[in-house]
Write a protein that holds these residues in place. Structure first.
Motif, PDB file in Angstrom:
ATOM      1  N   CYS A  54     -84.962  34.493 -43.040  1.00 51.44           N
ATOM      2  CA  CYS A  54     -84.032  35.382 -43.732  1.00 51.44           C
ATOM      3  C   CYS A  54     -82.705  34.661 -43.971  1.00 51.44           C
ATOM      4  O   CYS A  54     -82.169  34.034 -43.062  1.00 51.44           O
ATOM      5  CB  CYS A  54     -83.831  36.653 -42.905  1.00 51.44           C
ATOM      6  N   CYS A  57     -79.935  36.594 -41.438  1.00 52.50           N
ATOM      7  CA  CYS A  57     -80.008  36.554 -39.973  1.00 52.50           C
ATOM      8  C   CYS A  57     -80.863  35.399 -39.441  1.00 52.50           C
ATOM      9  O   CYS A  57     -80.980  35.220 -38.234  1.00 52.50           O
ATOM     10  CB  CYS A  57     -80.530  37.878 -39.430  1.00 52.50           C
ATOM     11  N   CYS A  71     -84.358  39.778 -45.130  1.00 46.64           N
ATOM     12  CA  CYS A  71     -85.344  40.637 -44.462  1.00 46.64           C
ATOM     13  C   CYS A  71     -84.949  42.115 -44.601  1.00 46.64           C
ATOM     14  O   CYS A  71     -83.801  42.437 -44.911  1.00 46.64           O
ATOM     15  CB  CYS A  71     -85.494  40.237 -42.991  1.00 46.64           C
ATOM     16  N   CYS A  74     -81.895  43.314 -42.557  1.00 45.21           N
ATOM     17  CA  CYS A  74     -80.577  42.941 -43.093  1.00 45.21           C
ATOM     18  C   CYS A  74     -80.247  43.729 -44.360  1.00 45.21           C
ATOM     19  O   CYS A  74     -79.078  44.040 -44.617  1.00 45.21           O
ATOM     20  CB  CYS A  74     -80.520  41.449 -43.369  1.00 45.21           C
TER      21      CYS A  74
HETATM   22 ZN   LIG Z   1     -82.397  39.239 -41.734  1.00 46.38          ZN
END
Ligand SMILES: [Zn+2]
Ligand SMILES: [Zn+2]
Length: 245
Positions: A54, A57, A71, A74
């Motif tokens: 991602c 994150c 993702c 997030c």
């Molecule tokens: Zn993420």
């Protein structure tokens, strides 16, 4: 004494100490190379995170995803930081070293942990724009007293030494929060609300900041820190940790 003699003496000194106290791997207690805290086998149990992950994150995903993606977690959360970068998972040797460093007070392990942390600066997300200050995630003073040090501050100093980026210890933790892991996400965020403040006489206006911590778990702690820094006028906040869950 000639300054050029110093490295030679330091090397001789270390060779002598290696004979007296053979370097031991901090994880398996087998023989480690001189000046290292991990043997080669344990170092191999700390593989670097590879794409796809991602963009926000750095959570890695198995499978065949092409190009940058965010993702679903997030997409839902809207963090105050732009991205959180780690090059290692908090597993095996990595988890063990962080644990010994943080809870066992084995400060010399900072060298290896700092190396993994420094590798985050190779990530394009942290290269542009250049990070101007390293901000350690603070501990509440009661916890700092209990532990004797703030692990995030020591790691920030290691990264500063390697990169030349100055440390700005500008956050204060004003609430002694219960251990985060005991809460679900909503309770955890509520528990952290108002826990951090900008220290007096510290300005972050228009600066590109890099928050430093040992491990990224849910992101709630660094998110709350980033919120305070952005509200104080920082140009951007990104996050670098030694490892992520
Ligand atoms: Zn993420
Ligand atoms: Zn080992």
């Amino acid at each position: 004494m000639s300054p050029s003699l110093l490295p030679i003496l330091a090397q001789a000194g270390r060779a002598f100490l290696d004979v007296l106290y053979p370097p031991q791997c901090a994880v398996c207690h087998g023989a480690a190379p001189s000046g290292e805290v991990l043997c080669e086998a344990c170092l191999e149990k700390a593989p670097r995170i590879v794409a796809p992950y991602c963009q926000v994150c750095s959570q890695p995903f198995a499978g065949n995803i092409k190009g940058p993606f965010t993702c679903s977690d997030c997409n839902e959360r809207h963090f105050a930081f732009a991205c959180a970068v780690a090059t290692r998972r908090s597993r095996d040797s990595v988890r063990e070293l962080i644990h010994q460093f943080k809870y066992g007070g084995k400060i010399p392990l900072k060298k290896q942990l700092g190396r993994w942390l420094s590798e985050t600066l190779e990530d394009p997300r942290l290269r542009e724009p250049r990070c101007e200050r390293l901000v350690p995630v603070p501990l509440h003073h009661a916890r700092r007293r209990e532990r004797g040090f703030n692990q995030a501050h020591i790691l920030a100093e290691e990264l500063s030494r390697a990169s030349g980026i100055p440390v700005l210890d500008c956050l204060r933790r004003t609430r002694y929060t219960a251990t985060q892991t005991a809460f679900d996400r909503a309770a955890r965020m509520e528990n952290l609300r108002g826990a951090f403040h900008l220290r007096q006489h510290r300005a972050v206006t228009d600066l590109h900041l890099l928050l430093i911590d040992d491990v990224l778990t849910t992101g709630s702690t660094v998110d709350e820190c980033a919120r305070v820094l952005m509200a104080a006028g920082a140009a951007s906040v990104r996050v670098a940790t030694v490892a992520r869950a």
